[in-house]
Write a protein that holds these residues in place. Sequence first.
Motif: not given
Length: 267
Positions: A92-93, A147-151, A153-154, A177-178
């Motif tokens: 997505x990103x 939580x990492x996925x939400x972060x 996608x911030x 992302x990295x």
Amino acid sequence: MSRPPRQLSRGLPLRAVAPNAVTALALCCGLTAIRYAISQNWEVAVTLILIAGVLDGIDGRIARMLHGESRFGAELDSLADAISFGVSPALIIYLWSLNALPRIGWLCSLVLAVFCALRLARFNANIDVTEQPHKSAGFLTGVPAPAAAAMALLPLFMWFWTSEPLFQSPYLVAPWVAMVALLMVSSVATYSWSSLKLRRNIRFEALAVVVIVGAAMVSAPWHTLSLLCIAYIVSLPFSITSYARVRRQRGSQPSPPLAAVPPTVDL
């Protein structure tokens, strides 16, 4: 001579099927999010990731409530998490922002997906390990996959309600992302929400906060998700400090033998 009556197979009990069905539904949401990302329907794609996160949070609780825990369920849960919170957010990103930098952008997306799989593999490898200092103290090792996925996608959350082109810039999104990928596989102590216990005198206030957050999610979901992600990021230094304090206290007194810790769904 008559044959003994054949014993009929009772099949798989429903209590084992129900939590695995919820996990499979979360996997379907994660995969479908990729389909909507390809058609550039970003809000639906992100919403499906969030639904997968909710389903991931309840499948383990359903299994414990129905006494349907199994090693098969744990492996299926890890596979679903690797796709829903690793592969899907990475794609997505990339399709939303990082494709403007094909080489560096794809590298960052690849790192996010692979590091999520590595984190889940580390979790599975440590399921039967008795001595886990972070978990025995009520902490997790690294940022959990949902939580990492939400972060990760911030920037997308921020872009939804601000329409600011800066948040879509690959020069901002790629290092972000990295960094999130590195936090997943790091040894940073993070809070385990399942181990947090509220005092009796603040339970009503906590319920009021949950109601306010729920109402905010309905009326302004992207604003609320942005604030929740920022609050989680701000909590990281506090979790590191709290674990360091617990570690010093344990070092100053003889530690009892650690009991076996059952696997949890906080991956």
